[in-house]
Design an enzyme around this catalytic site. Structure first.
Site, PDB file in Angstrom:
ATOM      1  N   ALA A 141      10.929  11.366  11.252  1.00  0.00           N
ATOM      2  CA  ALA A 141       9.687  12.117  11.054  1.00  0.00           C
ATOM      3  C   ALA A 141       9.165  11.827   9.652  1.00  0.00           C
ATOM      4  O   ALA A 141       9.873  11.252   8.827  1.00  0.00           O
ATOM      5  CB  ALA A 141       9.939  13.614  11.193  1.00  0.00           C
ATOM      6  N   LYS A 142       7.951  12.182   9.392  1.00  0.00           N
ATOM      7  CA  LYS A 142       7.405  12.102   8.038  1.00  0.00           C
ATOM      8  C   LYS A 142       6.230  13.059   7.939  1.00  0.00           C
ATOM      9  O   LYS A 142       5.552  13.320   8.945  1.00  0.00           O
ATOM     10  CB  LYS A 142       6.920  10.681   7.734  1.00  0.00           C
ATOM     11  CG  LYS A 142       6.908  10.362   6.272  1.00  0.00           C
ATOM     12  CD  LYS A 142       8.292  10.005   5.783  1.00  0.00           C
ATOM     13  CE  LYS A 142       8.327   9.720   4.304  1.00  0.00           C
ATOM     14  NZ  LYS A 142       9.642   9.219   3.896  1.00  0.00           N
TER      15      LYS A 142
END
Ligand code: NAD
Length: 453
Positions: A141-142
């Site tokens: 994720a980011k």
């Protein structure tokens, strides 16, 4: 149906590795689809180009290809903040979950004026591959907020962080999605995130975030972990080429968290670090730079090397072209391009930064026989110790620095060996070997889990 998801009886790991993913005739059409608007600086397209190459070598089934190239979820949220002036400003915030097949998603949050969705999507996918390579049970994720923290007060940044966290309360969670620091976010920002989340769930939940201060559940060795992993990867690469640290010279671009620690630890291993640089320019000393002195200078001069007199000033471009054994780009993306890659004289390039080499530069470095240890392997030390932090928080039992470092070194070395094995199996550059290793693991996990319908 193209996806071979029949898991009865359950295939052994060996069977899985031996079974090529089927592909139908349409698959090639997907791979060969022209990308007329290819932008060499767009991190998502640059990542996808490497992904496509590895997927093609793996003969990845079209359905799996589509699945793994897509983000699982994209959250875009407006973050209103009352500025110190009393004015109301609305910032755009993102959280992209690329994949959760191997575990809860994990990835940093960056604050910068140029944060945009494509960048966050690429960084989220990189996290999936990075975690898979080092064997950390997380997906990728980011997050990011388009803002200019340099022009914001600490109070404004705190309110921005708390509101972003509150907006994404249903997304974050120790079993769901675990943020960490990235560009322009730090331990303090993580502490605000932890506090906001904990206030909402009515209990202190340290494992919701990593990279936080040690006093409130952070891990020993987390701050140095990425630089330490760069050092371990460099030593592994040197071993493969029969090079000895005591007889090797190193140039490090970027002297922040990653670059300064990598330089210090490589020096400790016996390498001669002859050049370092930061935004103020490069610094070269053929007899080796005193890295401790450079770190101390930086700490006393506004976190800048400007004016450092332990070396002669050179430009950043000159640093990249120095006649050294190892070049470690640890600053930012797109530093080695098709324009300057031909000037690189190093035998090994170790990517401490994310995306420092463009696909065009990769081709030139490969042709010139330079061994490139790719970012998704070389800088995976950070997420590895983030995983240790999460484990410690959940156990409520904290490890010594020595235990953290030993386990980190072991995981980095085994990640390197696994990637190198793929590189030899397919006769490809290490970057493609890294993608193959990661894609194969995630695809196999997906085949075991199957598709919920
Ligand atoms: P940082 O902000 O601490 O340091 C960046 C350094 O690069 C600074 O010294 C800065 O002056 C320098 N720099 C910026 N532009 C430059 C240029 N054009 N030429 C030379 N130097 C320049 O950042 P960091 O945490 O060290 O991260 C560096 C890179 O490593 C980024 O790409 C980041 O995404 C990646 N990375 C960091 C971590 C981590 O744990 N910090 C983990 C994985 C990847």
């Amino acid at each position: 149906m193209a996806i071979p998801f029949d898991t009865h009886p359950l295939p052994s790991q060996r069977d899985l590795m031996a079974t090529p993913f089927k592909r139908d005739v349409k698959t090639r059409a997907v791979y060969q689809e022209p990308t007329p608007t290819f932008d060499k600086d767009n991190p998502f397209q640059s990542m996808m180009e490497r992904f496509d190459y590895a997927a093609e070598l793996l003969e990845l089934d079209r359905g799996l290809y589509e699945y793994l190239r897509s983000s699982s979820r994209i959250h875009i949220t407006s973050v209103p903040v009352v500025m110190d002036s009393g004015e109301l400003k609305v910032f755009q915030g993102y959280r992209v979950i690329h994949n959760e097949v191997l575990g809860p998603s994990k990835g940093g949050i960056r604050y910068a004026p140029d944060v945009h969705l494509d960048e966050v999507k690429a960084l989220a996918a990189w996290m999936t591959w990075k975690c898979a390579i080092v064997g950390v049970p997380f997906g990728g994720a980011k997050g990011g907020i388009t803002c200019n923290p340099a022009e914001m007060s600490p109070g404004e940044i705190e309110r921005l962080t708390r509101r972003y966290t509150a907006n994404l309360l249903d997304v974050f969670g120790p079993d769901k999605d675990i943020p960490a620091p990235d560009m322009n976010t730090n331990e303090q920002v993580m502490a605000w995130l932890l506090d906001t989340y904990s206030m909402h769930v009515r209990r202190t939940e340290p494992a919701v975030v990593t990279g936080k201060p040690i006093l409130i559940g952070g891990s020993q060795g987390r701050r140095e972990a990425t630089g330490r992993g760069v050092m371990t990867s460099t030593l592994s690469a040197m071993e493969k080429l029969g090079m000895r640290p005591g007889q090797s010279t190193v140039a490090v671009q970027g002297f922040g968290n990653v670059g300064s620690v990598a330089a210090q630890l490589l020096r400790e291993q016996g390498c001669s670090v002859v050049a370092v640089s930061d935004v103020s320019g490069g610094y070269y000393n053929p007899n080796g730079i005193d890295i401790d002195a450079a770190i101390e200078y930086m700490a006393n001069h506004g976190r800048s090397l400007a004016g450092f007199d332990g070396a002669e000033p050179i430009s950043n471009a000159e640093l990249l072209a120095l006649d050294v054994d190892v070049l470690a780009p640890c600053a930012k993306e797109n530093q080695l391009t098709s324009e300057n890659a031909g000037d690189v004289k190093a035998k090994i390039v170790v990517e401490g930064a994310n995306g420092p080499t463009t696909p065009g530069a990769d081709d030139i470095l490969n042709e010139n026989g330079v061994l490139v240890v790719p970012d998704i392997l070389a800088n995976a030390g950070g997420v590895t110790v983030s995983y240790f932090e999460w484990v410690q928080d959940r156990q409520g039992y904290f490890w010594s620095l020595d235990r953290v470092n030993r386990r980190l070194d072991r995981m980095m070395r085994s990640g390197f060996d696994a990637v190198y094995a793929e590189t030899e199996r397919f006769g490809v550059p290490m970057r493609i070997g890294a993608y193959i290793n990661a894609i194969e693991k995630v695809a196999n996990a997906l085949r075991l889990r199957g598709i919920y319908a």
